[in-house]
Design a protein around this motif. Structure first.
Motif, PDB file in Angstrom:
ATOM      1  N   PRO A  40      48.537  21.726  44.522  1.00 42.93           N
ATOM      2  CA  PRO A  40      48.203  20.411  45.083  1.00 42.93           C
ATOM      3  C   PRO A  40      48.271  20.377  46.605  1.00 42.93           C
ATOM      4  O   PRO A  40      49.147  20.974  47.219  1.00 42.93           O
ATOM      5  N   ALA A  41      47.310  19.689  47.188  1.00 42.71           N
ATOM      6  CA  ALA A  41      47.449  19.288  48.583  1.00 42.71           C
ATOM      7  C   ALA A  41      48.211  17.969  48.544  1.00 42.71           C
ATOM      8  O   ALA A  41      47.653  16.891  48.767  1.00 42.71           O
ATOM      9  N   THR A  42      49.489  18.061  48.189  1.00 41.32           N
ATOM     10  CA  THR A  42      50.312  16.858  48.051  1.00 41.32           C
ATOM     11  C   THR A  42      50.242  16.020  49.315  1.00 41.32           C
ATOM     12  O   THR A  42      50.145  14.794  49.269  1.00 41.32           O
ATOM     13  N   VAL A  43      50.295  16.697  50.442  1.00 37.04           N
ATOM     14  CA  VAL A  43      49.953  16.090  51.725  1.00 37.04           C
ATOM     15  C   VAL A  43      48.921  17.014  52.355  1.00 37.04           C
ATOM     16  O   VAL A  43      49.131  18.222  52.446  1.00 37.04           O
ATOM     17  N   SER A  44      47.804  16.445  52.743  1.00 36.76           N
ATOM     18  CA  SER A  44      46.742  17.244  53.355  1.00 36.76           C
ATOM     19  C   SER A  44      47.137  17.540  54.791  1.00 36.76           C
ATOM     20  O   SER A  44      47.137  16.661  55.645  1.00 36.76           O
ATOM     21  N   LEU A  45      47.480  18.812  55.055  1.00 37.87           N
ATOM     22  CA  LEU A  45      48.023  19.181  56.361  1.00 37.87           C
ATOM     23  C   LEU A  45      47.035  19.912  57.254  1.00 37.87           C
ATOM     24  O   LEU A  45      47.272  20.022  58.457  1.00 37.87           O
ATOM     25  N   SER A  46      45.965  20.425  56.684  1.00 37.17           N
ATOM     26  CA  SER A  46      45.089  21.303  57.442  1.00 37.17           C
ATOM     27  C   SER A  46      43.637  20.882  57.292  1.00 37.17           C
ATOM     28  O   SER A  46      43.297  20.019  56.489  1.00 37.17           O
ATOM     29  N   MET A  47      42.776  21.568  58.044  1.00 38.15           N
ATOM     30  CA  MET A  47      41.345  21.406  57.832  1.00 38.15           C
ATOM     31  C   MET A  47      40.964  22.068  56.511  1.00 38.15           C
ATOM     32  O   MET A  47      41.665  22.955  56.012  1.00 38.15           O
ATOM     33  N   PRO A  48      39.855  21.627  55.903  1.00 36.29           N
ATOM     34  CA  PRO A  48      39.506  22.100  54.553  1.00 36.29           C
ATOM     35  C   PRO A  48      39.368  23.617  54.438  1.00 36.29           C
ATOM     36  O   PRO A  48      39.689  24.193  53.399  1.00 36.29           O
ATOM     37  N   HIS A  49      38.899  24.300  55.487  1.00 34.33           N
ATOM     38  CA  HIS A  49      38.709  25.746  55.371  1.00 34.33           C
ATOM     39  C   HIS A  49      40.039  26.479  55.215  1.00 34.33           C
ATOM     40  O   HIS A  49      40.101  27.541  54.598  1.00 34.33           O
ATOM     41  N   VAL A  50      41.102  25.903  55.757  1.00 39.74           N
ATOM     42  CA  VAL A  50      42.421  26.520  55.605  1.00 39.74           C
ATOM     43  C   VAL A  50      42.872  26.404  54.149  1.00 39.74           C
ATOM     44  O   VAL A  50      43.372  27.381  53.560  1.00 39.74           O
ATOM     45  N   TYR A  51      42.700  25.227  53.573  1.00 39.51           N
ATOM     46  CA  TYR A  51      43.064  25.031  52.156  1.00 39.51           C
ATOM     47  C   TYR A  51      42.274  26.005  51.284  1.00 39.51           C
ATOM     48  O   TYR A  51      42.825  26.620  50.363  1.00 39.51           O
ATOM     49  N   ALA A  52      40.982  26.171  51.581  1.00 38.98           N
ATOM     50  CA  ALA A  52      40.165  27.095  50.797  1.00 38.98           C
ATOM     51  C   ALA A  52      40.702  28.516  50.905  1.00 38.98           C
ATOM     52  O   ALA A  52      40.777  29.248  49.903  1.00 38.98           O
ATOM     53  N   SER A  53      41.094  28.938  52.098  1.00 38.69           N
ATOM     54  CA  SER A  53      41.637  30.288  52.269  1.00 38.69           C
ATOM     55  C   SER A  53      42.954  30.445  51.516  1.00 38.69           C
ATOM     56  O   SER A  53      43.232  31.512  50.943  1.00 38.69           O
ATOM     57  N   GLN A  54      43.769  29.396  51.507  1.00 39.92           N
ATOM     58  CA  GLN A  54      45.021  29.430  50.739  1.00 39.92           C
ATOM     59  C   GLN A  54      44.736  29.589  49.243  1.00 39.92           C
ATOM     60  O   GLN A  54      45.397  30.375  48.547  1.00 39.92           O
ATOM     61  N   ILE A  55      43.734  28.840  48.757  1.00 36.44           N
ATOM     62  CA  ILE A  55      43.387  28.915  47.337  1.00 36.44           C
ATOM     63  C   ILE A  55      42.873  30.308  46.987  1.00 36.44           C
ATOM     64  O   ILE A  55      43.235  30.893  45.957  1.00 36.44           O
ATOM     65  N   GLU A  56      42.017  30.857  47.838  1.00 39.44           N
ATOM     66  CA  GLU A  56      41.470  32.191  47.559  1.00 39.44           C
ATOM     67  C   GLU A  56      42.579  33.236  47.508  1.00 39.44           C
ATOM     68  O   GLU A  56      42.589  34.114  46.635  1.00 39.44           O
ATOM     69  N   TYR A  57      43.505  33.151  48.427  1.00 37.70           N
ATOM     70  CA  TYR A  57      44.622  34.108  48.433  1.00 37.70           C
ATOM     71  C   TYR A  57      45.417  34.012  47.133  1.00 37.70           C
ATOM     72  O   TYR A  57      45.747  35.039  46.519  1.00 37.70           O
ATOM     73  N   MET A  58      45.720  32.802  46.708  1.00 41.13           N
ATOM     74  CA  MET A  58      46.468  32.634  45.468  1.00 41.13           C
ATOM     75  C   MET A  58      45.660  33.135  44.274  1.00 41.13           C
ATOM     76  O   MET A  58      46.185  33.827  43.385  1.00 41.13           O
ATOM     77  N   SER A  59      44.383  32.809  44.243  1.00 39.10           N
ATOM     78  CA  SER A  59      43.525  33.221  43.141  1.00 39.10           C
ATOM     79  C   SER A  59      43.461  34.747  43.032  1.00 39.10           C
ATOM     80  O   SER A  59      43.453  35.308  41.929  1.00 39.10           O
ATOM     81  N   ASP A  60      43.423  35.418  44.170  1.00 37.59           N
ATOM     82  CA  ASP A  60      43.314  36.875  44.171  1.00 37.59           C
ATOM     83  C   ASP A  60      44.614  37.570  43.775  1.00 37.59           C
ATOM     84  O   ASP A  60      44.589  38.757  43.413  1.00 37.59           O
ATOM     85  N   ASN A  61      45.741  36.879  43.839  1.00 35.70           N
ATOM     86  CA  ASN A  61      47.028  37.557  43.685  1.00 35.70           C
ATOM     87  C   ASN A  61      47.916  37.013  42.568  1.00 35.70           C
ATOM     88  O   ASN A  61      49.036  37.520  42.392  1.00 35.70           O
ATOM     89  N   LEU A  62      47.462  36.020  41.818  1.00 37.80           N
ATOM     90  CA  LEU A  62      48.258  35.523  40.698  1.00 37.80           C
ATOM     91  C   LEU A  62      48.333  36.560  39.583  1.00 37.80           C
ATOM     92  O   LEU A  62      47.345  37.242  39.277  1.00 37.80           O
ATOM     93  N   ASN A  63      49.483  36.651  38.955  1.00 36.16           N
ATOM     94  CA  ASN A  63      49.624  37.518  37.788  1.00 36.16           C
ATOM     95  C   ASN A  63      48.759  36.996  36.640  1.00 36.16           C
ATOM     96  O   ASN A  63      48.532  35.784  36.530  1.00 36.16           O
ATOM     97  N   SER A  64      48.287  37.889  35.787  1.00 37.76           N
ATOM     98  CA  SER A  64      47.505  37.523  34.600  1.00 37.76           C
ATOM     99  C   SER A  64      46.380  36.560  34.959  1.00 37.76           C
ATOM    100  O   SER A  64      46.114  35.593  34.236  1.00 37.76           O
ATOM    101  N   ARG A  65      45.708  36.821  36.091  1.00 41.08           N
ATOM    102  CA  ARG A  65      44.734  35.857  36.610  1.00 41.08           C
ATOM    103  C   ARG A  65      43.684  35.472  35.581  1.00 41.08           C
ATOM    104  O   ARG A  65      43.260  34.304  35.519  1.00 41.08           O
ATOM    105  N   GLU A  66      43.274  36.425  34.739  1.00 42.23           N
ATOM    106  CA  GLU A  66      42.225  36.138  33.759  1.00 42.23           C
ATOM    107  C   GLU A  66      42.690  35.146  32.696  1.00 42.23           C
ATOM    108  O   GLU A  66      41.864  34.518  32.019  1.00 42.23           O
ATOM    109  N   ASN A  67      43.991  34.957  32.593  1.00 44.10           N
ATOM    110  CA  ASN A  67      44.534  34.029  31.606  1.00 44.10           C
ATOM    111  C   ASN A  67      45.130  32.782  32.261  1.00 44.10           C
ATOM    112  O   ASN A  67      45.875  32.035  31.615  1.00 44.10           O
ATOM    113  N   VAL A  68      44.822  32.590  33.525  1.00 45.81           N
ATOM    114  CA  VAL A  68      45.308  31.435  34.285  1.00 45.81           C
ATOM    115  C   VAL A  68      44.128  30.569  34.696  1.00 45.81           C
ATOM    116  O   VAL A  68      43.138  31.067  35.234  1.00 45.81           O
TER     117      VAL A  68
END
Length: 567
Positions: free
Chosen positions: A210-238
């Motif tokens: 969640p962007a519980t509080v929106s702290l950054s410009m949208p491109h930063v949030y997107a980069s954060q999401i991509e990083y998490m998506s690329d590195n979560l365990n069992s990504r194919e089941n998440v």
């Protein structure tokens, strides 16, 4: 402004480059939608919904097509607990719909949450705890390890109580205030929860960022999401879920870029309701996809009905400029905009157009239950001849000559300017009737007859100065003969007679409408219109109306203005 230097950028960039999302052009398919109106939206209302209102709102969400609906925080209040039990016990949840409930990572709250869910067909149990630097240091005063222990303990308790409770459950975890959390720590805590739940292809889990509080410009949030998506365990089941708020007014952009970056699911509300500046607006987000030719998989074909129910139950009001849903979002007051829209609409009527390309209109208003008349062409002192002419044609079947549209347009704008108000279609129609149609003063047409010969000799009966008189004229046609008789009798002169006629109605007893324009010796143009069941009589009435306007009107001293005002 003062004090700007007390603010810092309290968000965290990924430790590695995460920009693959920038290579994508648009969102190609709808995400999984989860409405949180009945929790996030409801808790933000001055007067929260009653049980009956919650039930009605739930039915609205079902009608729109939501397959996942968060129904509340059942351990937090008796109303929410009762609401959930009512849904389950009265079998109000369709088989293809999953409800979602929220719980903190505390055992007594988790236990009561599962008690409220007993017998549910399908439910998501949403576990959360705060992870940001500000929350850890200022609110909970706990270390990173202690924060992880809270999440892991909660994850284990969800597994325990799910195994002991009747129903089918899916788990979701949110590192609340994700946007203020160091990315390596957010990844660590999410992966430890994933390792507890051990998702499979048949039993996927949801990680919600969640962007519980929106702290950054949208491109930063997107980069954060991509990083998490690329590195979560069992990504194919998440299932990677996003929950953007709108503190910076960028909730839509955060969601759209976040989906490009790997987000598969969106939590939001109708029209962005929610705490502070609200949640991401699912209506706008879905219709943005629609405008790109992507099926949003939600039923938004009747936005006015959705707005009416939403406003009645929540006592909130949709801003007039709210995208898609606001009363004025399709409205064009500007003359140039109206003209372009009218021409674009005409082309669509005349040609088979594969794609919607009408100028100034992102989508076809009719696709979401809006009407062209009243929603698109709106008339005030800024409007032009194109929009006014289009409105008369669409609503009243009056197809004014192009030159007459200009004259009439100025007349309408002058009225709007003088009254300082927008004019409704019936008021515009009344102006046209009063100023142009079947005008009887100072010369009233009574009837006419022809003497059959080569020069179209005609005898016209008129009423002038309370006296019936007959006048005679000849010409190269019947209307020309009558025109010559009027000029001779009244001592007036004009040229360049413009004439147009068309059927006003269809079928027996239908009426015809005619338009006549006259150019006086000083170059001023005067217009009249006639309506009658007989096409020739309507033409004569139009001529008399133009002549009467010529005799009783004067040109206004406004630059480039050919409009007329009665003396």
């Amino acid at each position: 402004m003062k004090n700007f230097d007390k603010y810092s950028r309290s968000y965290f960039m990924p430790p590695v480059k995460s920009l693959k999302w920038t290579e994508k052009e648009y969102i190609t398919e709808a995400p999984l939608w989860c409405s949180v109106d009945l929790r996030d939206g409801n808790q933000a209302l001055v007067v929260p919904m009653s049980l009956e209102e919650k039930l009605e709102y739930f039915q609205l969400l079902l009608k729109i097509g939501f397959k996942e609906i968060e129904v509340g925080f059942p351990a937090a209040s008796e109303t929410e607990y009762t609401f959930l039990r009512t849904l389950i016990e009265q079998d109000l949840i369709p088989d293809d719909v999953t409800i979602q409930v929220l719980t903190q990572s505390r055992e007594h709250i988790i236990r009561k949450t599962f008690e409220s869910l007993k017998g549910v067909n399908k439910a998501v149990v949403h576990l959360y705890n705060s992870t940001s630097v500000a929350q850890r240091e200022q609110v909970f005063k706990k270390s990173k390890k202690e924060i992880i222990d809270i999440a892991v303990t909660g994850a284990k308790l969800l597994k325990k109580y799910a195994a002991e409770t009747e129903g089918n459950f899916k788990f979701q975890y949110s590192p609340e205030s994700f946007t203020g959390t160091e990315l390596d720590f957010a990844l660590d805590i999410c992966n430890q929860v994933i390792d507890v739940w051990k998702p499979t292809a048949d039993n996927k889990i949801i990680i919600n960022l969640p962007a519980t509080v929106s702290l950054s410009m949208p491109h930063v949030y997107a980069s954060q999401i991509e990083y998490m998506s690329d590195n979560l365990n069992s990504r194919e089941n998440v299932i990677l879920s996003l929950h953007p708020h709108n503190d910076r007014g960028s909730g839509i952009a955060d969601a759209e870029l976040g989906m490009l970056a790997g987000g598969q699911r969106i939590e939001g509300t109708l029209f962005g309701n929610g705490e502070r500046t609200g949640n991401v607006d699912i209506v706008t987000l879905a219709l943005n996809m629609f405008s790109h030719g992507v099926d949003p998989e939600l039923h938004l074909e009747n936005i006015p009905e959705i707005v009416a129910i939403y406003e009645r139950i929540t006592n909130m009001r949709i801003n007039e400029r709210q995208p898609y849903a606001g009363k004025l979002v399709f409205a064009a007051f500007s003359g140039s905009h109206q003209d372009a829209i009218a021409k674009g609409m005409k082309i669509r009527e005349e040609m088979e157009c594969e794609y919607w390309t009408v100028p100034y209109l992102l989508i076809d208003p009719k696709d979401i239950g809006r009407e062209y008349e009243g929603d698109v062409i709106r008339i005030n002192s800024q409007s032009g001849k194109g929009g006014i002419g289009y409105l008369l044609q669409q609503q009243y079947g009056l197809d004014l000559p192009l030159q007459m549209r200009e004259s009439f347009g100025y007349a309408v704008k002058n009225v709007s300017d003088r009254l300082h108000k927008e004019l409704m279609s019936n008021e515009i129609y009344d102006i046209f009737i009063n100023e142009y149609v079947n005008i009887k003063t100072p010369v009233e047409f009574i009837n006419f007859r022809y003497i059959q010969n080569d020069d179209y000799q005609t005898i016209v009966s008129i009423l002038i100065n309370d006296e019936v008189q007959e006048i005679t004229g000849v010409g190269n046609g019947r209307l020309d003969a009558i025109s010559n008789s009027l000029q001779s009798k009244l001592g007036i002169h004009y040229k360049d007679l413009v004439y147009k006629e068309h059927a006003l109605e269809i079928g027996s007893g239908s009426k015809a409408v005619s338009y006549v324009g006259l150019t006086a010796e000083d170059g001023a143009v005067y217009w009249g219109s006639g309506i009658d069941v007989d096409i020739m009589t309507s033409s004569v009435k139009a001529l008399f109306s133009a002549v009467n306007n010529m005799m009783t009107c004067e040109r206004l001293p406004i630059e480039n203005d050919l409009s007329l005002t009665k003396k």
